[in-house]
Scaffold this active site. Structure first.
Site, PDB file in Angstrom:
ATOM      1  N   SER A 154       0.851  -1.194   0.000  1.00 35.43           N
ATOM      2  CA  SER A 154       0.000   0.000   0.000  1.00 35.43           C
ATOM      3  C   SER A 154       0.881   1.236   0.000  1.00 35.43           C
ATOM      4  O   SER A 154       2.062   1.177   0.400  1.00 35.43           O
ATOM      5  CB  SER A 154      -0.885   0.005   1.250  1.00 35.43           C
ATOM      6  OG  SER A 154      -1.553   1.242   1.415  1.00 35.43           O
TER       7      SER A 154
ATOM      8  N   TYR B  20      -2.684  -0.451  10.438  1.00 30.68           N
ATOM      9  CA  TYR B  20      -2.481  -0.813   9.033  1.00 30.68           C
ATOM     10  C   TYR B  20      -1.100  -0.370   8.560  1.00 30.68           C
ATOM     11  O   TYR B  20      -0.388  -1.126   7.889  1.00 30.68           O
ATOM     12  CB  TYR B  20      -3.574  -0.166   8.185  1.00 30.68           C
ATOM     13  CG  TYR B  20      -3.570  -0.602   6.738  1.00 30.68           C
ATOM     14  CD1 TYR B  20      -3.904  -1.908   6.388  1.00 30.68           C
ATOM     15  CD2 TYR B  20      -3.243   0.288   5.723  1.00 30.68           C
ATOM     16  CE1 TYR B  20      -3.902  -2.312   5.059  1.00 30.68           C
ATOM     17  CE2 TYR B  20      -3.246  -0.104   4.395  1.00 30.68           C
ATOM     18  CZ  TYR B  20      -3.576  -1.408   4.071  1.00 30.68           C
ATOM     19  OH  TYR B  20      -3.566  -1.796   2.759  1.00 30.68           O
TER      20      TYR B  20
END
Length: 275
Positions: free
Chosen positions: A134, A147
């Site tokens: 990501s 995250y």
């Protein structure tokens, strides 16, 4: 030419589903997996070869691999680790159990599956491992600590693995998407509601804005791309003679990669704190 096989995790929706369907149509032997059996049944109804695999359950990994390797004749050309979710919440409000669950899905389960695949690739003399990371694997945003931590860790583990597998003819790549139109935000909202107490937090006002954003039909705005943008990068990582180390997908990912290289940390913090 022998049909090439690829194992893909997290195929129930979004990136994994688009990748599985596209590569199947492209002639690959796609071995699609999903955590829930009802999603596996849906994948099969779409014409895919699919198996139940929950990366947080190591017994599930073992059972799935027995079936997958039987289907593929004991070989596996490619592994695309994709299934993940985001746990929102300020670090100070984040229960350790929530952080642990985030790592079990986003890192430990991927590691457990990958280390079972590497000996197969070593024995056959080739392979490629692609990890879906990501933009938040190299820059941080408020309320994304869990995250961020899992994706930063994934990037470090993957970079190390790439060095260790260089002489084994196993190429390793990272795909770093920014905003993609998937169920990711809906799943993040569910995780937020499970672990974070809004009313007891000093971040209450910000949380309510976050909830509105995660509930929006298009919370990523005009820069959000379809899952096919990730599949395009995946195809290059599979078919190029020399895959890239990193594939940066979406304008925000490319923009922040540039900013991280040129801006002092305080300036970058100021920019990111507005997100």
């Amino acid at each position: 030419m022998t049909q090439q096989s690829i194992l893909i995790t997290g195929c129930s929706t979004g990136i994994g589903l688009d990748a599985a369907l596209t590569l199947h149509a492209r002639g690959y032997q796609v071995l699609a997996t999903a955590r829930k059996q009802q999603d596996v049944d849906t994948l099969i109804s779409k014409g895919l070869t699919a198996f139940q695999l929950d990366v947080t359950d190591y017994g599930s990994i073992d059972a799935a691999l027995v079936k997958i390797l039987t289907e593929s004749g004991g070989k596996l050309d490619f592994l695309f680790n994709n299934g993940a979710y985001g746990q929102p919440g300020a670090v100070e409000d984040l229960p350790t159990d929530a952080l642990r669950a985030q790592f079990e899905t986003n890192l430990f389960g991927w590691h457990e599956l990958t280390k079972r695949i590497i000996p197969i690739m070593r024995q056959q003399g080739h392979g490629r491992i692609i990890q879906c990371s990501s933009v938040l694997g190299f820059v941080s945003l408020k309320y994304r600590g869990a995250y961020n931590a899992s994706k930063y860790a994934l990037e470090g583990l993957t970079d190390t693995m790439r060095l260790e597998l260089k002489d084994a003819n196993i190429q390793v790549s990272l795909i770093e998407p920014g905003p993609i139109d998937t169920q990711f935000r809906a799943n993040a909202l569910q995780a937020f509601n499970q672990y974070i107490s809004v009313d007891d937090s000093v971040h209450e006002a910000d949380y309510k804005e976050q909830i509105k954003r995660l509930s929006s039909e298009n919370p990523g705005g005009s820069m959000t791309l379809p899952s096919s943008a990730v599949t395009k990068a995946l195809i290059h990582s599979l078919e190029a003679k020399r895959a890239k180390v990193r594939y940066r997908v979406t304008t925000p990912t490319k923009m922040f990669a540039f900013f991280k290289r040129i801006l002092p940390s305080r300036w970058l913090d100021s920019l990111l704190s507005k997100g």
